[in-house]
Design a protein around this motif. Structure first.
Motif, PDB file in Angstrom:
ATOM      1  N   SER A 146       0.688  -1.361  -0.099  1.00  0.00           N
ATOM      2  CA  SER A 146       0.025  -0.204   0.073  1.00  0.00           C
ATOM      3  C   SER A 146       0.727   1.240  -0.313  1.00  0.00           C
ATOM      4  O   SER A 146       1.233   1.661   0.837  1.00  0.00           O
ATOM      5  CB  SER A 146      -0.619  -0.626   1.617  1.00  0.00           C
ATOM      6  N   VAL A 147       0.660   2.366  -0.847  1.00  0.00           N
ATOM      7  CA  VAL A 147       1.534   3.638  -1.221  1.00  0.00           C
ATOM      8  C   VAL A 147       0.868   4.109  -0.413  1.00  0.00           C
ATOM      9  O   VAL A 147       0.072   4.754  -1.611  1.00  0.00           O
ATOM     10  CB  VAL A 147       2.254   3.472  -2.623  1.00  0.00           C
TER      11      VAL A 147
ATOM     12  N   GLN B  92      -7.708  -7.471  -4.853  1.00  0.00           N
ATOM     13  CA  GLN B  92      -8.072  -6.038  -5.732  1.00  0.00           C
ATOM     14  C   GLN B  92      -7.561  -5.567  -7.062  1.00  0.00           C
ATOM     15  O   GLN B  92      -7.337  -6.532  -7.348  1.00  0.00           O
ATOM     16  CB  GLN B  92      -6.690  -4.941  -5.506  1.00  0.00           C
ATOM     17  N   ILE B  93      -8.395  -4.933  -8.009  1.00  0.00           N
ATOM     18  CA  ILE B  93      -8.517  -4.830  -9.271  1.00  0.00           C
ATOM     19  C   ILE B  93      -7.906  -3.496  -9.652  1.00  0.00           C
ATOM     20  O   ILE B  93      -8.172  -2.507  -9.084  1.00  0.00           O
ATOM     21  CB  ILE B  93      -9.594  -4.699  -9.872  1.00  0.00           C
TER      22      ILE B  93
ATOM     23  N   THR C  76      -3.866   5.578 -11.487  1.00  0.00           N
ATOM     24  CA  THR C  76      -4.174   4.889 -11.325  1.00  0.00           C
ATOM     25  C   THR C  76      -4.601   4.783  -9.809  1.00  0.00           C
ATOM     26  O   THR C  76      -4.357   4.466  -8.514  1.00  0.00           O
ATOM     27  CB  THR C  76      -3.546   3.510 -12.137  1.00  0.00           C
ATOM     28  N   ALA C  77      -5.338   2.870  -9.987  1.00  0.00           N
ATOM     29  CA  ALA C  77      -6.402   2.503  -8.614  1.00  0.00           C
ATOM     30  C   ALA C  77      -5.811   1.552  -7.972  1.00  0.00           C
ATOM     31  O   ALA C  77      -6.696   0.347  -9.456  1.00  0.00           O
ATOM     32  CB  ALA C  77      -7.566   3.427  -8.606  1.00  0.00           C
ATOM     33  N   THR C  78      -6.035   0.883  -7.428  1.00  0.00           N
ATOM     34  CA  THR C  78      -6.692  -0.226  -6.697  1.00  0.00           C
ATOM     35  C   THR C  78      -7.343  -0.315  -5.948  1.00  0.00           C
ATOM     36  O   THR C  78      -7.763   0.565  -4.395  1.00  0.00           O
ATOM     37  CB  THR C  78      -4.940  -1.567  -6.078  1.00  0.00           C
TER      38      THR C  78
ATOM     39  N   HIS D 198      -6.176  -1.626   1.616  1.00  0.00           N
ATOM     40  CA  HIS D 198      -5.518  -2.652   0.240  1.00  0.00           C
ATOM     41  C   HIS D 198      -5.812  -1.733  -1.291  1.00  0.00           C
ATOM     42  O   HIS D 198      -5.900  -1.889  -2.494  1.00  0.00           O
ATOM     43  CB  HIS D 198      -5.540  -3.849  -0.063  1.00  0.00           C
ATOM     44  N   SER D 199      -6.785  -0.708  -0.784  1.00  0.00           N
ATOM     45  CA  SER D 199      -8.006   0.201  -1.966  1.00  0.00           C
ATOM     46  C   SER D 199      -6.789   1.836  -1.388  1.00  0.00           C
ATOM     47  O   SER D 199      -6.918   2.050  -1.246  1.00  0.00           O
ATOM     48  CB  SER D 199      -9.053   0.497  -1.486  1.00  0.00           C
TER      49      SER D 199
END
Length: 738
Positions: A14-15, A533-534, A543-545, A253-254
């Protein structure tokens, strides 16, 4: 293997870039910036609306982005900027909650970042106040003795109500930092004296920094450098802080990644980047400079013949633009300048250490694709022999899986690509030729990766059947299966080695091997990251997860939060209280679904597991490496940042000396036990370790000798596997009867 319609990411990474400038650790701090003039662009507004819509309608929790959730996001955002509660005053927090708590979510839906930007501006203001006070204070003489105390970890404590309280804490925090730097300098000087008196210990390396700066000068320089870094923050990165916090409020994790971070995500998952093929890090002698450590063989930098290890990077001209002075820049910022599209050029201004700036040279390099070969699957064979049992050593294959990687982009484009399953298939075939007696699959520190890839990997070891169950936010359950007709690439004895840093896809692998009775899981309980996650690449910016699914074992239990509990426990080198899913805010809970019909290949009886655990515990208590690691755990517990620490350099020095004494004793005990010469004192030990790890850092990964404290886990896993004879496995019929 059933092909799935989407590529799901099962990564523990996770960033976020939320600034933390007033924590006790300035090495990870982010300094002050200015948001003045930050007017969101149309692309930033669209991105904000897109992220808000994803959370409102598509997250696994089915939690609308209403006023209640918006208020939670606001609180999380304030805490992400000021996690230690030392920067914002309570009046700041009250003001923001009164103004924005009810409408923060609605603003995000409209693409309105103004509330977040205003809070960031206050953050900038308070940061400036801290820097101004610190700059003034560090130019005076500061008494490092006394009876004052400080609590470093204030996460559970409230914000300060007055500026007087806040400034009092800031003063004590600066004093603590000066004490730490002073004691660090004392250790460094003593260590450098060892280098000067015993030049052989340096192994031919220049390790004497000879830093003549005072502690106040060092700390002021750090703070100034952080200020400069923060001034270079782009508006996209400020937006990232706001949007990433919104996503983290739903689950850990999103994530939202600004364009620069999106590049990092792609590299992590594909083992590929477009650059020049160098590794860099801050220079030991002067962290303001970034040093080239190694060059990739055959990479663009190496091909020039003009770039050498130890070169200092003093300037970068990106894509034909003017040269930028990068002295004082972070390695992350420098990497972002060096990387770029394949076929484009970047110019570096370089000089060797201990030479004047006038000697600097410029080198232009054409970027190309760099395959990070060292980061992939590795296989090797170790020999182990159990005393009084084995007449000859047993050959044990070791399969090291750093992540479940896949180059999505290359696969999508029909190009040659790397993946963990492709590399593992090659490794297993190579190990088969070695006539191994068993296999250790090492998943320690594996953060996860592709769900497709872990399913393919399991197919190499399991005959057939369901591998993992996936439930979406509507309750629909999908099952990943191995439908290869019972084919197994490896059907011999095996163990899976895990630790607290084994996450996500690693947990799917370990759980399936355990549930099918295919092998033992050995080590520590895993992270407990049981969500999928997608990856969303269609945003206007970055981008995103997004967490949309949760995975479950074939037995029906989730690994979310709970993790995979090993059959045999080994020493845990991590702190459970601060690491793993169970330590995360907003972590999804553990739960269960129905068991998927499956046919176990066997199962270790409870009596067998009890015996194996007892035998392993005895070996761990007798093995000098495990004893050493256990002792380090005890020493680590001596420091509790939630408790008051006395701000007196003499008492602090005494505490550090006690820790050093116990650490040296632990090291010397294991050296004596393994027939090696102990160190005479702490400084000699530290000097030797510096030289050793500096030398290791310049080696390629496949050339570095295994560290004994790491290799002991491999050997113990092998002992356990060899002791679990096939006759101790229950038949399928017996499993069902039980």
């Amino acid at each position: 293997m059933k092909k799935q319609p989407a590529q799901w990411l099962l990564s523990a990474v996770s960033v976020g870039i939320a600034g933390i400038i007033l924590t006790q650790s300035y090495s990870t701090a982010v300094a002050e910036t200015s948001t003045e003039g930050f007017v969101p662009t149309p692309e930033q507004k669209v991105t904000t609306r897109q992220v808000a819509a994803l959370l409102d309608r598509s997250h696994y929790l089915n939690q609308p982005l209403d006023s209640k959730m918006g208020s939670e996001i606001l609180s999380m955002y304030i805490d992400s900027l000021d996690p230690n509660h030392t920067l914002f005053l309570q009046s700041d927090v009250d003001e923001f909650k009164k103004k924005y708590a009810d409408e923060f979510g609605a603003r995000l839906k409209r693409g309105d970042l103004s509330a977040g930007v205003e809070i960031f501006e206050r953050y900038r203001q308070r940061s400036s106040e801290y820097f101004a006070m610190a700059s003034k204070m560090l130019k005076t003489d500061i008494d490092l003795t006394g009876d004052e105390t400080i609590v470093l970890d204030r996460e559970k404590l409230g914000h300060f109500k007055t500026k007087k309280e806040q400034r009092d804490y800031w003063t004590r925090q600066l004093k603590f930092q000066l004490i730490s730097i002073t004691l660090g300098q004392e250790d460094e000087k003593a260590k450098e004296q060892v280098f000067l008196n015993n030049p052989d210990i340096t192994r031919g390396q220049d390790l004497v920094r000879d830093d003549k700066r005072t502690p106040s000068e060092i700390l002021l320089k750090r703070l100034t450098r952080q200020q400069e870094q923060f001034k270079r923050l782009k508006d996209d990165e400020i937006m990232e802080t706001i949007l990433n916090t919104a996503m983290l409020t739903y689950d850990p994790h999103s994530n939202y990644y600004a364009p620069i971070q999106a590049t990092e995500l792609q590299i992590q998952s594909s083992l590929q980047l477009e650059g020049i093929g160098v590794s860099i890090r801050p220079d030991r002698k002067n962290p303001d400079y970034t040093r080239i450590v190694t060059l990739v063989d055959g990479g663009p930098a190496a091909k020039t013949g003009q770039i050498k290890p130890n070169d200092l990077i003093v300037g970068i001209a990106k894509d034909g633009k003017n040269m930028t002075d990068v002295v004082g820049w972070s390695t992350r910022e420098i990497v972002s300048l060096i990387r770029g599209k394949r076929g484009t050029s970047v110019t570096l201004k370089l000089r060797q250490p201990n030479t004047p700036d006038s000697s600097a040279r410029t080198v232009t390099v054409v970027r190309d694709i760099i395959q990070q070969e060292e980061s992939g699957v590795k296989q090797r064979v170790v020999e182990v022999q159990r005393p009084n049992i084995d007449k000859t050593p047993k050959r044990i294959g070791v399969l090291e899986i750093p992540s479940f990687y896949l180059n999505y982009r290359a696969r999508r484009n029909g190009e040659d690509y790397r993946s963990v399953s492709i590399d593992t298939e090659k490794a297993l075939k190579a190990l088969d030729k070695e006539n191994i007696d068993g296999l250790v699959v090492d998943l320690r520190n594996n953060p996860g990766g592709s769900l497709d890839e872990v399913a393919k990997m399991l197919g190499f070891f399991i005959k057939s059947g369901p591998l993992v169950q996936i439930r979406d936010n509507r309750g629909n359950i999908q099952v990943y299966r191995d439908n290869d007709g019972g084919e197994q690439l490896y059907d011999g004895k095996m163990v899976v080695l895990t630790n607290l840093a084994s996450a996500s896809a690693s947990e799917i692998f370990a759980a399936a091997i355990q549930d099918y009775g295919r092998g033992l899981v050995v080590g520590s309980t895993t992270t407990g990251k049981g969500s999928a996650q997608i990856q969303l690449d269609s945003l206007a910016l970055g981008t995103a997860t997004l967490t949309q699914r949760k995975f479950y074992r074939v037995t029906g239990g989730s690994t979310q939060n709970k993790g995979v509990v090993p059959d045999i426990e080994l020493v845990n080198i991590y702190d459970d209280a601060t690491f793993g899913e169970r330590a995360q805010k907003k972590a999804l809970p553990w739960d269960t679904i129905k068991t998927a019909p499956y046919k176990p290949e066997g199962k270790f009886s409870s009596d067998t597991l009890a015996t194996l655990n007892q035998q392993s515990k005895i070996r761990q208590q007798q093995n000098p490496q495990f004893v050493y690691l256990s002792t380090l755990n005890d020493i680590r517990d001596m420091e509790d940042e939630k408790k008051p620490i006395r701000l007196d350099i003499n008492s602090r020095r005494a505490k550090m000396q006690l820790i050093e004494k116990r650490s040296l004793e632990a090291e010397n005990k294991r050296l004596i036990a393994t027939g090696e010469k102990p160190y005479s004192d702490w400084n000699t030990y530290q000097a030797a370790m510096d030289a050793k790890f500096e030398e290791r850092s310049q080696m390629k990964a496949n050339e570095r000798p295994e560290l004994p404290e790491d290799e002991v886990f491999i050997n113990e896993a092998a002992y356990i596997m060899l002791s679990a004879e096939p006759k101790q496995l229950l038949s399928h019929k017996e499993v069902l009867e039980k």
